[in-house]
Design a protein around this motif. Structure first.
Motif, PDB file in Angstrom:
ATOM      1  N   MET A  13      -7.227 -26.167   2.249  1.00 23.47           N
ATOM      2  CA  MET A  13      -6.792 -26.210   3.645  1.00 23.47           C
ATOM      3  C   MET A  13      -7.942 -25.933   4.607  1.00 23.47           C
ATOM      4  SD  MET A  13      -3.120 -24.263   3.193  1.00 23.47           S
ATOM      5  CE  MET A  13      -2.955 -23.875   4.920  1.00 23.47           C
ATOM      6  N   LEU A  14      -8.909 -25.125   4.173  1.00 25.37           N
ATOM      7  CA  LEU A  14     -10.054 -24.812   5.034  1.00 25.37           C
ATOM      8  C   LEU A  14     -10.877 -26.049   5.375  1.00 25.37           C
ATOM      9  CD1 LEU A  14     -11.390 -21.478   3.479  1.00 25.37           C
ATOM     10  CD2 LEU A  14     -10.380 -21.765   5.742  1.00 25.37           C
ATOM     11  N   LYS A  15     -10.785 -27.084   4.536  1.00 27.08           N
ATOM     12  CA  LYS A  15     -11.587 -28.285   4.734  1.00 27.08           C
ATOM     13  C   LYS A  15     -10.812 -29.415   5.412  1.00 27.08           C
ATOM     14  CE  LYS A  15     -14.509 -27.293   0.731  1.00 27.08           C
ATOM     15  NZ  LYS A  15     -14.989 -27.774  -0.592  1.00 27.08           N
ATOM     16  N   PHE A  16      -9.567 -29.168   5.772  1.00 27.81           N
ATOM     17  CA  PHE A  16      -8.766 -30.205   6.410  1.00 27.81           C
ATOM     18  C   PHE A  16      -9.330 -30.568   7.787  1.00 27.81           C
ATOM     19  CE2 PHE A  16      -4.470 -29.348   4.136  1.00 27.81           C
ATOM     20  CZ  PHE A  16      -4.898 -30.133   3.065  1.00 27.81           C
ATOM     21  N   LYS A  17      -9.118 -31.808   8.153  1.00 28.03           N
ATOM     22  CA  LYS A  17      -9.441 -32.235   9.513  1.00 28.03           C
ATOM     23  C   LYS A  17      -8.498 -31.540  10.488  1.00 28.03           C
ATOM     24  CE  LYS A  17     -10.490 -36.949   7.910  1.00 28.03           C
ATOM     25  NZ  LYS A  17     -10.083 -38.360   7.985  1.00 28.03           N
ATOM     26  N   MET A  18      -8.939 -31.430  11.724  1.00 25.96           N
ATOM     27  CA  MET A  18      -8.080 -30.847  12.740  1.00 25.96           C
ATOM     28  C   MET A  18      -6.818 -31.677  12.942  1.00 25.96           C
ATOM     29  SD  MET A  18      -9.182 -27.985  13.850  1.00 25.96           S
ATOM     30  CE  MET A  18      -9.838 -27.584  12.235  1.00 25.96           C
ATOM     31  N   THR A  19      -6.892 -32.968  12.627  1.00 23.91           N
ATOM     32  CA  THR A  19      -5.734 -33.847  12.770  1.00 23.91           C
ATOM     33  C   THR A  19      -4.570 -33.323  11.949  1.00 23.91           C
ATOM     34  OG1 THR A  19      -7.238 -35.714  12.998  1.00 23.91           O
ATOM     35  CG2 THR A  19      -4.936 -36.235  12.579  1.00 23.91           C
ATOM     36  N   TYR A  20      -4.864 -32.840  10.751  1.00 19.91           N
ATOM     37  CA  TYR A  20      -3.802 -32.340   9.876  1.00 19.91           C
ATOM     38  C   TYR A  20      -3.090 -31.153  10.515  1.00 19.91           C
ATOM     39  CZ  TYR A  20      -1.421 -30.454   5.790  1.00 19.91           C
ATOM     40  OH  TYR A  20      -0.458 -29.981   4.932  1.00 19.91           O
ATOM     41  N   PHE A  21      -3.855 -30.213  11.068  1.00 21.90           N
ATOM     42  CA  PHE A  21      -3.263 -29.036  11.690  1.00 21.90           C
ATOM     43  C   PHE A  21      -2.554 -29.393  12.998  1.00 21.90           C
ATOM     44  CE2 PHE A  21      -6.792 -27.382   9.118  1.00 21.90           C
ATOM     45  CZ  PHE A  21      -6.069 -26.520   8.292  1.00 21.90           C
TER      46      PHE A  21
ATOM     47  N   TYR B 227      -6.974 -39.947  18.762  1.00 26.75           N
ATOM     48  CA  TYR B 227      -6.206 -38.978  17.970  1.00 26.75           C
ATOM     49  C   TYR B 227      -5.027 -39.681  17.302  1.00 26.75           C
ATOM     50  CZ  TYR B 227      -8.764 -35.286  20.443  1.00 26.75           C
ATOM     51  OH  TYR B 227      -9.752 -34.475  20.941  1.00 26.75           O
ATOM     52  N   VAL B 228      -4.412 -40.595  18.073  1.00 28.99           N
ATOM     53  CA  VAL B 228      -3.297 -41.402  17.582  1.00 28.99           C
ATOM     54  C   VAL B 228      -3.762 -42.852  17.517  1.00 28.99           C
ATOM     55  CG1 VAL B 228      -0.902 -42.121  17.991  1.00 28.99           C
ATOM     56  CG2 VAL B 228      -1.655 -39.830  18.681  1.00 28.99           C
ATOM     57  N   LYS B 229      -3.417 -43.518  16.433  1.00 29.02           N
ATOM     58  CA  LYS B 229      -3.868 -44.891  16.227  1.00 29.02           C
ATOM     59  C   LYS B 229      -3.513 -45.786  17.422  1.00 29.02           C
ATOM     60  CE  LYS B 229      -3.879 -48.551  12.744  1.00 29.02           C
ATOM     61  NZ  LYS B 229      -3.286 -49.030  11.474  1.00 29.02           N
ATOM     62  N   ASP B 230      -4.474 -46.591  17.820  1.00 28.14           N
ATOM     63  CA  ASP B 230      -4.326 -47.565  18.918  1.00 28.14           C
ATOM     64  C   ASP B 230      -4.165 -46.908  20.292  1.00 28.14           C
ATOM     65  OD1 ASP B 230      -4.455 -49.661  17.062  1.00 28.14           O
ATOM     66  OD2 ASP B 230      -2.285 -49.595  16.723  1.00 28.14           O
TER      67      ASP B 230
END
Length: 588
Positions: free
Chosen positions: A109-117, A354-357
């Motif tokens: 979890m420490l290596k997750f992108k901020m997008t995941y959080f 952050y969000v596609k398109d």
């Protein structure tokens, strides 16, 4: 997914879980032998009692009776000792496995992108890392070995019963198919119920965590009644989920107990008749069978109960492994170790969303020379903070490139890149720890003397020393014992003490009092000297001395230049912002 949910027991998931036992094979084997001992020694006691009754009491011989009593006592002691070892080692194994999985999960979890959080609930993640882990531990302490023990005990008991009196055994075995069928149905419905329970537990944890964290907002806007009603609804769903499991238990266990008692009655009746009339069963057989029947049926009931524990653990393991299988890591394949930056930064046609398109940055290009102080200004949502996030590689860009000292940041190792960039955010996060640990973040290379020297150089040593315990003052959760200005000062010192190559101030003075702001401004003049600095601010008065000002709007750079040059532009975006802000200030 639907097909997977239909399975009563996921073998592939269970095999994956068993892989974590490999480092503890010896303990696993000891636990296994204890289980075998429990089954064997427990089943031997009724057999020894049968022999004592038929060869001694029935024959009115008492010379060997004491030997049988001693044998039974030894079997009982060995069974107790095996149970003691089993309970300890099975629990130890479960906690050791859970420790390893939890460490692996947290590291992942420490290596997750901020997008995941950004997209994940904090409460759900806490449930995965804490509550679900305890359910996995129960698989070993109360589930796996106990089920194996119960099955083995049933097989051993059935073997002894057939050996001693196959006719009475057939009477007992008649009701077994009914219980096995009921157990299978019970397990199927309990699995669904426990999946619902785990979902509601996650929802409840998430709701409570968010509301407790945001309690000030709820009270400020008098939303206590509304949130109370929401909590009651969520809690009601949680209660219903648990009541469903209670309902299934309340149906199954009375049925199992009824069949067990029915079998016991049949054995006593038929066995009694055989003993008195037919002489096909001995008094010892009858007494042994009254002991064997609970030993045969109770494990079957316990298997259902322990299978519930196993099912809850498996559901929890499935959820935890889903997080472990989530591929949301920043690509850390860079090989360059950035020990020190000169500080030249270049964004080349960077696009990001952050969000596609839904692009937030639309082809942003600019260059910051080494040692320059560059300010980025613009309205909320213009993309200012996004630039900082991308420079630290919290997110991956869609296209373009970001270079520091001519090297693409993707070619650098993440840790070395971030070690050279210090950020002071508007929303300061402090841990429930001492001021010293909040500044050093337990970095062993930063000593208390280093922190004190840095604090003195930027003028906040006096403020920290005035607190109870000074640098060892515990600021409690999120730094609630300090004012917003004081928290900002601690955050500024945290960035300064690392001696970064690049300094970023993201709205660092927007929520502080005038005294704290002056301290930070003085410190900024010191720390930015000879160091590349990026300052993001709404208040334009704080960026007038910048070497370059980048003006952004809707994800694009609309103007660039010094404060004086931008003010000279007729109907310029920056000029309009500046005039509006100072007009408001004069009005106030």
């Amino acid at each position: 997914m639907a097909e997977k949910e239909k399975k009563i027991f996921d073998v592939s998931l269970f095999k994956r879980l068993l892989q974590y036992i490999q480092p503890y094979r010896t303990v696993f084997i000891v636990s296994l032998f204890c289980v075998i001992g429990l089954s064997l020694f427990g089943a031997l006691r009724p057999y020894v009692l049968q022999q004592a009754i038929d060869t001694q009491i029935a024959q009115k011989k008492y010379d060997g009776f004491v030997i049988y009593i001693v044998i039974m006592l030894v079997l009982l002691l060995v069974e107790v000792f095996s149970q003691l070892l089993f309970i300890y080692y099975a629990s130890w194994l479960g906690q050791s496995v859970v420790r390893d999985i939890r460490v692996k999960l947290f590291k992942h979890m420490l290596k997750f992108k901020m997008t995941y959080f950004d997209k994940s609930s904090v409460g759900v993640l806490i449930t995965r890392a804490v509550t679900d882990m305890e359910r996995i531990a129960d698989i070993f302490g109360e589930g796996l070995f106990m089920i194996f023990s119960d099955i083995l005990k049933m097989l051993v008991v059935a073997g002894f019963m057939l050996y001693m009196n196959w006719k009475l055994s057939l009477v007992v075995f008649t009701t077994l198919p009914l219980i096995i069928f009921a157990t299978k149905i019970f397990q199927k419905y309990m699995k669904r119920a426990f999946e619902d329970v785990r979902t509601e537990v996650s929802n409840l944890n998430s709701f409570v965590q968010e509301r407790v964290t945001g309690m000030k907002i709820l009270q400020l806007f008098t939303r206590e009644t509304t949130e109370y009603k929401k909590f009651k609804a969520i809690n009601e769903r949680h209660k219903k989920g648990w009541l469903k499991t209670v309902w299934y238990n309340s149906i199954f266990f009375p049925i199992a107990e009824f069949l067990s008692s029915l079998t016991m009655g049949a054995v006593i009746w038929l066995g009694g008749l055989n003993t008195v009339i037919g002489q096909t069963a001995s008094m010892g057989d009858l007494i042994a069978f009254t002991m064997f029947i609970p030993m045969l049926f109770r494990p079957l009931n316990q298997i259902a109960n322990k299978f519930n524990t196993l099912q809850m653990g498996m559901v929890a393991a499935d959820r935890v492994f889903k997080v472990l299988d989530t591929d949301s890591n920043i690509d850390d394949t860079g090989t360059i170790e950035a020990n020190h930056f000169q500080g030249e930064i270049e964004f080349d046609n960077v696009r990001f969303s952050y969000v596609k398109d839904e692009e937030v940055l639309k082809g942003v290009s600019f260059k910051v020379e080494a040692g320059q102080t560059v300010a980025i200004v613009g309205a909320t949502g213009a993309g200012k903070s996004t630039i900082i996030n991308l420079l630290n590689r919290f997110y991956e860009i869609n296209s373009g490139s970001i270079r520091i000292d001519g090297e693409d940041i993707r070619a650098m190792t993440l840790s070395s890149l971030r070690n050279q960039i210090a950020v002071v955010l508007q929303d300061v996060f402090l841990f429930a720890d001492t001021i010293l640990n909040n500044i050093t973040l337990n970095n062993e290379y930063i000593t208390e003397e280093d922190v004190i020297t840095a604090a003195k150089s930027i003028g906040i040593h006096e403020f920290i020393s005035s607190l109870p315990g000074g640098y060892h003052y515990n600021v409690k959760e999120r730094g609630v014992m300090l004012s917003s200005g004081q928290r900002q000062l601690i955050s500024f010192l945290r960035a300064y003490v690392t001696n970064p190559s690049i300094l970023i101030l993201d709205e660092a003075t927007s929520s502080v009092d005038s005294y704290s702001e002056q301290l930070i401004q003085d410190a900024t003049d010191t720390i930015t000297k000879g160091r590349t600095s990026i300052v993001i601010a709404h208040r334009l008065a704080t960026v007038q001395q910048a070497d370059k000002i980048i003006v952004m709007d809707a994800g694009q750079i609309v103007e660039m230049g010094t404060h004086k040059s931008l003010l000279k532009k007729k109907d310029g975006y920056y000029k309009n912002l500046y005039e509006v802000q100072f007009l408001k200030a004069e009005t106030v």
